[in-house]
Scaffold this active site. Structure first.
Site, PDB file in Angstrom:
ATOM      1  N   THR A   1       0.867  -1.171   0.000  1.00  0.00           N
ATOM      2  CA  THR A   1       0.000   0.000   0.000  1.00  0.00           C
ATOM      3  C   THR A   1       0.908   1.226   0.000  1.00  0.00           C
ATOM      4  O   THR A   1       1.902   1.277   0.725  1.00  0.00           O
ATOM      5  CB  THR A   1      -1.028  -0.012   1.150  1.00  0.00           C
ATOM      6  N   GLU A   2       0.572   2.199  -0.870  1.00  0.00           N
ATOM      7  CA  GLU A   2       1.542   3.262  -1.174  1.00  0.00           C
ATOM      8  C   GLU A   2       1.821   4.181   0.013  1.00  0.00           C
ATOM      9  O   GLU A   2       2.785   4.931  -0.005  1.00  0.00           O
ATOM     10  CB  GLU A   2       1.143   4.060  -2.420  1.00  0.00           C
ATOM     11  N   ASN A   3       0.984   4.112   1.045  1.00  0.00           N
ATOM     12  CA  ASN A   3       1.286   4.915   2.226  1.00  0.00           C
ATOM     13  C   ASN A   3       2.282   4.235   3.164  1.00  0.00           C
ATOM     14  O   ASN A   3       2.384   4.608   4.329  1.00  0.00           O
ATOM     15  CB  ASN A   3      -0.002   5.302   2.968  1.00  0.00           C
TER      16      ASN A   3
ATOM     17  N   SER B   1       8.429   4.124  -0.874  1.00  0.00           N
ATOM     18  CA  SER B   1       7.227   3.466  -1.376  1.00  0.00           C
ATOM     19  C   SER B   1       7.074   3.684  -2.880  1.00  0.00           C
ATOM     20  O   SER B   1       6.740   2.763  -3.624  1.00  0.00           O
ATOM     21  CB  SER B   1       6.004   4.015  -0.637  1.00  0.00           C
TER      22      SER B   1
END
Lengths: 218, 238
Positions: free
Chosen positions: A53-55, A95
Site C-alpha cells: 500500500t503506497e502509504n 514506497s
C-alpha cells in the site's frame, strides 16, 4: 437477447476471482481502492502474494477485528488494515521507488474509461469547479510492471466504458495490459483488444454491442 | 550540549512568518502533527504555502488552519477525503490555490529538495493534463516530465520516539511523509509521543538521523483526529 439475463454476467466476486487467478505465487501487488480490494479475498490456496500500500506498508493484511483498529495502521484508502507477520514499513519516497522503479509486479485499478490502446482514465471526470484529486494513480500506471483494470463493462447508464479513445482526462497512455469486466476478459495487444474469455452465455455480437472499441477474437 | 527539546508548542512554532512554506507530515490523520498545527493557528502566521498529501478533515488540524484563511496555496496529491469540506468550499469559490501533484512526484520532489537535487525527470503524468506546461524529455525512447524539488521554511512532523539529538523513530503507516519532510526544511519541528534517553534508540533502527531535526516538543497523548471529527469539535475549541 442473452444479455437481458443478469445471470449470464460475472458477479463482482467472480470478477475479482478472475483477476486473482492470474496473479502468480510470489507476486508483489498493489490494489486500488474499491472493487480491486476484493481481489485479495480470492487468492487461490497455496499462493503467497504480498500486498503493497503506497502509504508505506509491504505485507498488508485484512481488516482488523472490531475494537482492534489502529489509526496509525491504514491503507491508501485510509481504511484500517493489519500487517502480516514479515511486513515492513517505509517512507513515501521509498514506497514510490518500489512503484516507479518497476519493483511491483501487478497493480489492479478501477476505471472510468479504458481505450483499445490501453489508455486509462480513472482519476477525474473533469467537471468544472470539482476538486481534482490524483493520489498515486499516475505513478502506479507509469511504473508497475502489469496494470490490470477491473470494471463494469458499461456505466450505470449503460454507456460503454471500453472505448476507441478516452474522452475523460487520462491517467496514463498505453498502460493497461488486461481488462476484467462483468462480461469479458480483454487483452490489450498491438493488434487491438483481444477477447480472452467471455462470461457464460454471452455471444461475441452481444459483447461487441456493449463495447465502443473494436473487439477481436484470437 | 545539544538538546533539541523545547519546552512548549508555542516556542516550537514561534518564528513561522507570513508567507512561509510549511510542510506537514501525515497521510490523512496518520502522522499528522495536529498539536503543532493548532499551535500555528494560535501563532497567527498567514499567506502560507502548505505542502501536505491531503487538506485536512472536519474543522480541526489542517482543515482548521485553512478555514482560518492562513493558507494561500496547497501543494498536495489528494485534496479531498471523507469529511473534508473546508478546502473544497474555498477552492470552488476560488479562494485558495491548488498545485495538484501525483503522490509519488510529491514524495520525490520533497526528497529531492532535501537532498540538494534541484530537479528531476519522472514518467508519472506523461500524456495527462498534469503534464501541461512542463518540460518533456526522452530517455532511452521513453518520455519523462521535468519536476522541481521542493524546499520549505518549516517542516512539522509527528513521530513516535525521539532523543535529544533529534534521532527519530515512527509508528507504522504514520511514518509516510515524515522522514523526507525532515530533510527538506530550513527548520524541522517535530512532535514526539516519547522523549527517550540517548542510547535508547537502536542506532541500526533510527529512521530519521538527528542532523535533520531542529526542534522537538513532547506530546505524550496526541489528539485522535477521527474522534474529534466524530464529536464535531472545532479548533480553537468550541
Amino acid at each position: 437477447m442473452a444479455l437481458e439475463n443478469n445471470k449470464q454476467e460475472w458477479t463482482k466476486g467472480e470478477m475479482a476471482q478472475n483477476v486473482a487467478l492470474d496473479i502468480p505465487d510470489g507476486s508483489y501487488v498493489n490494489l486500488g481502492i474499491g472493487m480491486p480490494e476484493m481481489v485479495a479475498d480470492y487468492v487461490p490456496e497455496g499462493r503467497e502474494v504480498i500486498y503493497h500500500t503506497e502509504n508505506g506498508l509491504l505485507g498488508m493484511g485484512p481488516e482488523p477485528e472490531q475494537g482492534k483498529e489502529d489509526p496509525e495502521l491504514i491503507n491508501a484508502g485510509k481504511k484500517y488494515v493489519t500487517a502480516i507477520t514479515g511486513a515492513c514499513y517505509f517512507h513515501h519516497a521509498d514506497s514510490f521507488t518500489m512503484i516507479r522503479g518497476k519493483h511491483i509486479d501487478f497493480c489492479v485499478l478501477g476505471a472510468y474509461q479504458v481505450s483499445e490502446q490501453g489508455d486509462l482514465a480513472n482519476w477525474t471526470l473533469g467537471k468544472p469547479g470539482a476538486v481534482p484529486a490524483v493520489g498515486g494513480a499516475m505513478d502506479l500506471v507509469a511504473g508497475v510492471k502489469n496494470i490490470f483494470v477491473i470494471t463494469r463493462h458499461t456505466t450505470k447508464q449503460g454507456k460503454p466504458k471500453i472505448v476507441r479513445d478516452c474522452q475523460l482526462p487520462l491517467t496514463g497512455k498505453g498502460v493497461v495490459k488486461r481488462i476484467y469486466t462483468d462480461l469479458a476478459i480483454l487483452d490489450v495487444t498491438q493488434q487491438g483488444l483481444m477477447v480472452k474469455e467471455m462470461a457464460p452465455g454471452i455471444s461475441f455480437e452481444a459483447l461487441q454491442n456493449k463495447t465502443d472499441a473494436q473487439l477481436k477474437m484470437p | 550540549m545539544i538538546n533539541k527539546l523545547v519546552p512548549s508548542l508555542s516556542e516550537a512554532v514561534k518564528d513561522v512568518k507570513d508567507g512561509s512554506v510549511v510542510m506537514l507530515s501525515g497521510f490523512g490523520q496518520a502522522g499528522s502533527p495536529i498539536e503543532l498545527i493548532h499551535a500555528l493557528i494560535d501563532q497567527g502566521a498567514s499567506d502560507l504555502t502548505v505542502v501536505s498529501n491531503n487538506t485536512g478533515s472536519g474543522h480541526v488540524g489542517l482543515a482548521s488552519l485553512i478555514e482560518h484563511r492562513r493558507v494561500k496555496k496547497m501543494i498536495c496529491s489528494f485534496p479531498r477525503t471523507t469529511h473534508s469540506t473546508v478546502f473544497p468550499e474555498l477552492y470552488s469559490n476560488g479562494e485558495i490555490e491548488l498545485e495538484l501533484v501525483p503522490q509519488g512526484t510529491l514524495a520525490e520532489r520533497i526528497r529531492a529538495g532535501g537532498a540538494g537535487i534541484p530537479a528531476f525527470y519522472t514518467p508519472a503524468s506523461v500524456d495527462t493534463p498534469l503534464e501541461e506546461g512542463k518540460e518533456r524529455r526522452t530517455f532511452n525512447g521513453r518520455s519523462y516530465v521535468l519536476e522541481y524539488g521542493i524546499e520549505a521554511d518549516f517542516s512539522f512532523v509527528k513521530c513516535e520516539g525521539a532523543d535529544r539529538y533529534g534521532n527519530l523513530v515512527y509508528n507504522k503507516t504514520a511514518r509516510n511523509f515524515g522522514p523526507i519532510m525532515c530533510t527538506a526544511a530550513e527548520n524541522t519541528v517535530v512532535q514526539t509521543k516519547k522523549m527517550v534517553d540517548l542510547g535508547d534508540l537502536d542506532p541500526e533502527a533510527v529512521v530519521t538521523p538527528g542532523i535533520f531535526v531542529n526542534r522537538i516538543v513532547e506530546i505524550n497523548q496526541p489528539l485522535d483526529e477521527s474522534q474529534l471529527i466524530a464529536e464535531n469539535w472545532r479548533y480553537p475549541w468550541h
